[in-house]
Design a protein around this motif. Structure first.
Motif, short mmCIF file in Angstrom:
data_model
loop_
_atom_site.label_atom_id
_atom_site.label_comp_id
_atom_site.label_asym_id
_atom_site.label_seq_id
_atom_site.Cartn_x
_atom_site.Cartn_y
_atom_site.Cartn_z
N TRP A 1 7.52 10.61 -4.43
CA TRP A 1 7.08 9.44 -5.19
C TRP A 1 7.36 9.62 -6.67
N THR B 1 1.14 11.59 0.21
CA THR B 1 0.69 12.84 0.83
C THR B 1 1.00 14.02 -0.10
N SER C 1 5.69 11.75 0.25
CA SER C 1 5.04 12.87 -0.43
C SER C 1 4.87 12.56 -1.92
N ALA D 1 -2.36 13.90 -3.27
CA ALA D 1 -2.43 12.80 -2.31
C ALA D 1 -3.39 11.70 -2.77
N LYS E 1 8.43 6.53 4.88
CA LYS E 1 8.14 5.80 6.11
C LYS E 1 7.61 4.44 5.69
N THR F 1 3.37 -1.10 4.03
CA THR F 1 2.78 0.22 3.77
C THR F 1 3.91 1.23 3.69
N THR G 1 4.73 5.34 3.08
CA THR G 1 4.16 6.68 3.11
C THR G 1 5.23 7.67 2.68
N GLN H 1 0.86 -1.19 0.00
CA GLN H 1 0.00 0.00 0.00
C GLN H 1 0.89 1.23 0.00
N LEU H 2 0.54 2.20 -0.83
CA LEU H 2 1.27 3.46 -0.89
C LEU H 2 0.35 4.58 -0.44
N ASN H 3 0.75 5.24 0.63
CA ASN H 3 0.02 6.40 1.13
C ASN H 3 0.79 7.62 0.66
N VAL I 1 -4.30 7.09 -1.87
CA VAL I 1 -3.91 5.79 -1.34
C VAL I 1 -4.03 4.79 -2.49
#
Length: 106
Positions: A68, A31, A64, A35, A88, A60, A62, A27-29, A37
Protein backbone atom coordinates in the motif's frame (compact mmCIF):
# COMPACT_ATOMS: atom_id res chain seq x y z
CA UNK A 1 5.74 6.41 6.66
CA UNK A 2 2.74 4.86 8.40
CA UNK A 3 -0.36 3.60 6.57
CA UNK A 4 -2.61 6.08 8.38
CA UNK A 5 -0.44 8.95 7.09
CA UNK A 6 -1.11 7.99 3.47
CA UNK A 7 -4.80 8.84 3.72
CA UNK A 8 -4.16 12.56 4.21
CA UNK A 9 -2.17 12.43 0.98
CA UNK A 10 -5.01 10.55 -0.75
CA UNK A 11 -7.24 13.58 -0.27
CA UNK A 12 -4.64 15.76 -2.04
CA UNK A 13 -4.21 13.26 -4.90
CA UNK A 14 -7.96 12.96 -5.47
CA UNK A 15 -9.21 14.07 -8.89
CA UNK A 16 -12.77 15.42 -8.48
CA UNK A 17 -13.36 15.60 -12.25
CA UNK A 18 -12.81 11.82 -12.55
CA UNK A 19 -15.42 11.26 -9.83
CA UNK A 20 -18.30 12.98 -11.62
CA UNK A 21 -21.45 10.97 -11.00
CA UNK A 22 -19.82 8.51 -8.60
CA UNK A 23 -21.37 7.65 -5.27
CA UNK A 24 -19.19 4.76 -4.10
CA UNK A 25 -17.25 3.49 -1.12
CA UNK A 26 -13.93 1.68 -1.11
CA UNK A 27 -12.75 -0.34 1.87
CA UNK A 28 -9.04 -1.05 2.25
CA UNK A 29 -8.00 -4.01 4.35
CA UNK A 30 -4.32 -3.49 5.09
CA UNK A 31 -2.36 -6.44 6.45
CA UNK A 32 1.10 -6.65 7.99
CA UNK A 33 2.86 -4.87 10.83
CA UNK A 34 0.88 -1.64 10.25
CA UNK A 35 -2.47 -3.37 9.63
CA UNK A 36 -5.83 -1.62 9.67
CA UNK A 37 -9.17 -1.25 7.95
CA UNK A 38 -9.92 2.05 6.21
CA UNK A 39 -12.79 3.33 4.09
CA UNK A 40 -13.02 6.06 1.49
CA UNK A 41 -16.36 7.53 0.50
CA UNK A 42 -16.55 9.16 -2.91
CA UNK A 43 -19.63 11.32 -3.32
CA UNK A 44 -20.45 14.68 -4.93
CA UNK A 45 -16.98 14.78 -6.50
CA UNK A 46 -15.37 14.68 -3.04
CA UNK A 47 -13.45 11.99 -1.20
CA UNK A 48 -13.41 11.53 2.55
CA UNK A 49 -12.04 9.00 4.97
CA UNK A 50 -14.94 7.49 6.93
CA UNK A 51 -15.15 4.88 9.69
CA UNK A 52 -15.22 1.48 7.94
CA UNK A 53 -18.04 0.20 10.14
CA UNK A 54 -20.26 3.05 8.87
CA UNK A 55 -20.35 1.84 5.25
CA UNK A 56 -21.18 -1.13 3.07
CA UNK A 57 -18.28 -1.07 0.60
CA UNK A 58 -18.83 -1.22 -3.13
CA UNK A 59 -15.23 -2.39 -3.51
CA UNK A 60 -12.90 -4.04 -1.01
CA UNK A 61 -9.16 -4.08 -1.60
CA UNK A 62 -6.81 -6.20 0.49
CA UNK A 63 -3.03 -5.78 0.43
CA UNK A 64 0.01 -5.60 2.68
CA UNK A 65 1.05 -2.41 4.41
CA UNK A 66 4.31 -2.32 2.45
CA UNK A 67 2.54 -2.71 -0.91
CA UNK A 68 0.00 0.00 0.00
CA UNK A 69 2.74 2.45 0.93
CA UNK A 70 4.68 1.63 -2.25
CA UNK A 71 1.54 2.25 -4.34
CA UNK A 72 0.77 5.58 -2.67
CA UNK A 73 4.36 6.72 -3.22
CA UNK A 74 4.28 5.75 -6.90
CA UNK A 75 6.85 2.97 -6.45
CA UNK A 76 4.47 0.09 -7.24
CA UNK A 77 2.10 0.06 -10.18
CA UNK A 78 -1.38 -0.82 -8.86
CA UNK A 79 -2.37 -2.77 -11.98
CA UNK A 80 0.82 -4.85 -11.86
CA UNK A 81 0.25 -5.41 -8.14
CA UNK A 82 -3.27 -6.66 -8.84
CA UNK A 83 -2.21 -8.91 -11.71
CA UNK A 84 0.60 -10.42 -9.61
CA UNK A 85 -1.77 -11.14 -6.70
CA UNK A 86 -0.42 -8.50 -4.33
CA UNK A 87 -3.85 -6.83 -4.30
CA UNK A 88 -7.03 -8.83 -3.83
CA UNK A 89 -10.23 -7.11 -4.96
CA UNK A 90 -13.86 -8.03 -4.34
CA UNK A 91 -16.96 -6.17 -5.40
CA UNK A 92 -17.30 -3.52 -8.10
CA UNK A 93 -14.43 -4.26 -10.49
CA UNK A 94 -15.44 -1.35 -12.74
CA UNK A 95 -14.78 0.94 -9.77
CA UNK A 96 -11.41 -0.73 -9.28
CA UNK A 97 -10.53 0.11 -12.88
CA UNK A 98 -11.32 3.80 -12.20
CA UNK A 99 -9.01 4.14 -9.19
CA UNK A 100 -5.90 5.20 -11.18
CA UNK A 101 -7.92 8.12 -12.62
CA UNK A 102 -9.42 9.01 -9.23
CA UNK A 103 -6.05 9.19 -7.46
CA UNK A 104 -2.94 10.30 -9.30
CA UNK A 105 0.35 9.19 -7.76
CA UNK A 106 2.45 10.85 -10.47
Amino acid sequence: MKVVDTFAAMQKLFNPAAAAGLNKTIQLNITGEDAGVYALKIENQACELVPPESIKPDLTLTMSDQDWIAITQGQLNPMNAFLSGKIKATGDMMLAMKIPNLFSTK
